[in-house]
Design a protein around this motif. Structure first.
Motif, PDB file in Angstrom:
ATOM      1  N   ASP A 198     -10.325   3.070  -0.407  1.00 30.18           N
ATOM      2  CA  ASP A 198      -8.908   3.254  -0.720  1.00 30.18           C
ATOM      3  C   ASP A 198      -8.249   4.175   0.302  1.00 30.18           C
ATOM      4  O   ASP A 198      -7.156   3.904   0.787  1.00 30.18           O
ATOM      5  N   ARG A 244      -5.389   3.076   3.598  1.00 34.06           N
ATOM      6  CA  ARG A 244      -4.088   3.668   3.911  1.00 34.06           C
ATOM      7  C   ARG A 244      -3.819   3.638   5.407  1.00 34.06           C
ATOM      8  O   ARG A 244      -2.679   3.570   5.837  1.00 34.06           O
ATOM      9  N   GLN A 258       4.172   3.699  -1.227  1.00 35.66           N
ATOM     10  CA  GLN A 258       4.183   5.093  -0.759  1.00 35.66           C
ATOM     11  C   GLN A 258       3.957   6.050  -1.920  1.00 35.66           C
ATOM     12  O   GLN A 258       3.257   7.046  -1.797  1.00 35.66           O
ATOM     13  N   ARG A 259       4.590   5.733  -3.072  1.00 37.72           N
ATOM     14  CA  ARG A 259       4.456   6.604  -4.252  1.00 37.72           C
ATOM     15  C   ARG A 259       3.010   6.570  -4.750  1.00 37.72           C
ATOM     16  O   ARG A 259       2.440   7.602  -5.031  1.00 37.72           O
ATOM     17  N   ARG A 260       2.440   5.350  -4.826  1.00 38.81           N
ATOM     18  CA  ARG A 260       1.102   5.208  -5.408  1.00 38.81           C
ATOM     19  C   ARG A 260       0.016   5.688  -4.458  1.00 38.81           C
ATOM     20  O   ARG A 260      -0.898   6.399  -4.853  1.00 38.81           O
ATOM     21  N   VAL A 261       0.133   5.249  -3.205  1.00 40.62           N
ATOM     22  CA  VAL A 261      -0.962   5.490  -2.265  1.00 40.62           C
ATOM     23  C   VAL A 261      -0.890   6.895  -1.673  1.00 40.62           C
ATOM     24  O   VAL A 261      -1.899   7.560  -1.525  1.00 40.62           O
ATOM     25  N   CYS A 262       0.314   7.322  -1.334  1.00 41.89           N
ATOM     26  CA  CYS A 262       0.459   8.608  -0.621  1.00 41.89           C
ATOM     27  C   CYS A 262       1.079   9.695  -1.480  1.00 41.89           C
ATOM     28  O   CYS A 262       1.249  10.814  -1.012  1.00 41.89           O
ATOM     29  N   LYS A 263       1.460   9.372  -2.722  1.00 41.42           N
ATOM     30  CA  LYS A 263       2.123  10.345  -3.604  1.00 41.42           C
ATOM     31  C   LYS A 263       3.376  10.933  -2.954  1.00 41.42           C
ATOM     32  O   LYS A 263       3.702  12.105  -3.143  1.00 41.42           O
ATOM     33  N   THR A 264       4.056  10.111  -2.172  1.00 41.78           N
ATOM     34  CA  THR A 264       5.262  10.561  -1.490  1.00 41.78           C
ATOM     35  C   THR A 264       6.371  10.814  -2.516  1.00 41.78           C
ATOM     36  O   THR A 264       6.566   9.993  -3.419  1.00 41.78           O
ATOM     37  N   PRO A 265       7.102  11.934  -2.399  1.00 46.23           N
ATOM     38  CA  PRO A 265       8.240  12.154  -3.306  1.00 46.23           C
ATOM     39  C   PRO A 265       9.240  11.006  -3.195  1.00 46.23           C
ATOM     40  O   PRO A 265       9.427  10.438  -2.119  1.00 46.23           O
ATOM     41  N   LYS A 266       9.877  10.692  -4.326  1.00 47.06           N
ATOM     42  CA  LYS A 266      10.751   9.517  -4.413  1.00 47.06           C
ATOM     43  C   LYS A 266      11.805   9.463  -3.308  1.00 47.06           C
ATOM     44  O   LYS A 266      11.968   8.448  -2.632  1.00 47.06           O
ATOM     45  N   ALA A 311      10.372   8.652  -0.011  1.00 45.38           N
ATOM     46  CA  ALA A 311       9.884   7.264   0.038  1.00 45.38           C
ATOM     47  C   ALA A 311      11.051   6.290   0.230  1.00 45.38           C
ATOM     48  O   ALA A 311      10.955   5.319   0.986  1.00 45.38           O
TER      49      ALA A 311
END
Ligand code: ADP
Ligand code: MG
Length: 244
Positions: free
Chosen positions: A77, A81, A106-114, A117
């Motif tokens: 996983d 990325r 981006q949200r799921r894989v990298c936990k990027t703030p909304k 993203a």
């Protein structure tokens, strides 16, 4: 700059009795664009899918984008990325809007703030020439637009390596160029790319190296000026004669 970002050694892949890859060794340097050509059934997709372990090698080792893909502690996983993939059939999330196709990974894989993203998604969509389609669903776009969204989606999680499997083969001839133009831009920005394609014009213009695969082995490789213009083997000559 010249460190290998892909290192494949002694790769074999069998499906039952069918040995599809028969000993592949391949190194790709950072920033290199490598085009993989060869007849249907020669193992091009299988090789590409082994690089990110969508197919598990029967034998051999693979390192890609800084990850030991075949090692005992491989975190696939995490590795994926760093390895973007674009398919012939686009494979967008059909129930999601175009914007969400880029935001959700981006949200799921990298936990990027909304907010970040969304900003990245908008920038990438603009870069691939998709504007005013954020709320549309994939089916409302043309094939060429969908494929450009698919490329933008793959880029959204900031991969170090991009794999393309016949990205223009499902497109009408008049829109192939718009997708190739996006890929050319990506190559010019220095992205490392492994591209399965039948677009010999693209290979000639953009590839640093062309690999000719036949029967699960790399039969010839070199700069396009050599492999495409002056193939050394009868197998490559007859293949190129058919496609050029
Ligand atoms: P190419 O992309 O060069 O057309 P592929 O890598 O798709 O070739 O396929 C090479 C061979 O591997 C074909 O004979 C195909 O039928 C076989 N093959 C590919 N994927 C699978 C699979 N998941 N299961 C069984 N056979 C497969
Ligand atoms: Mg294929």
């Amino acid at each position: 700059m010249n460190a290998p970002i892909v290192k494949v050694e002694g790769l074999h892949k069998r499906f039952g009795d069918n040995e599809v890859l028969r000993g592949i060794d391949l190194e790709i340097n950072e920033g290199e664009v490598v085009c993989l050509i060869g007849p249907s059934g020669s193992g091009k997709s299988t090789l590409l899918r082994c690089v990110n372990l969508l197919e598990e090698p029967t034998e051999g080792t693979i390192e890609a984008a800084g990850h030991d893909m075949t090692g005992p502690d491989a975190d696939l996983d995490l590795a994926r990325r760093d390895i973007g993939m674009v398919f012939q059939q686009f494979n967008l999330f059909s129930h999601m809007t175009i914007l969400d196709n880029l935001v959700i990974p981006q949200r799921r894989v990298c936990k990027t703030p909304k907010a970040e993203a969304v900003e990245t998604a908008r920038r990438l969509l603009a870069e691939v020439g998709i504007e005013g389609k954020e709320k549309a669903k994939p089916a409302q776009l043309s094939g060429g637009q969908q494929q450009r969204v698919a490329i933008a989606r793959a880029l959204a999680v900031k991969p170090r390596l991009m794999l393309f499997d016949e990205p223009t083969s499902a497109l009408d001839p008049e829109i192939v160029g718009e997708v190739l133009a996006v890929m050319k831009g990506l190559a010019a920005e220095g992205m490392t790319m492994l591209v399965v394609t039948h677009e010999m014009g693209f290979a000639r213009e953009v590839a640093d190296r062309v690999l000719f695969l036949d029967g699960g082995v790399i039969v010839e490789q070199g700069p396009p000026s050599e492999v495409l213009a002056n193939p050394q083997t009868e197998r490559a000559r007859s293949f190129l004669h058919r496609v050029l």
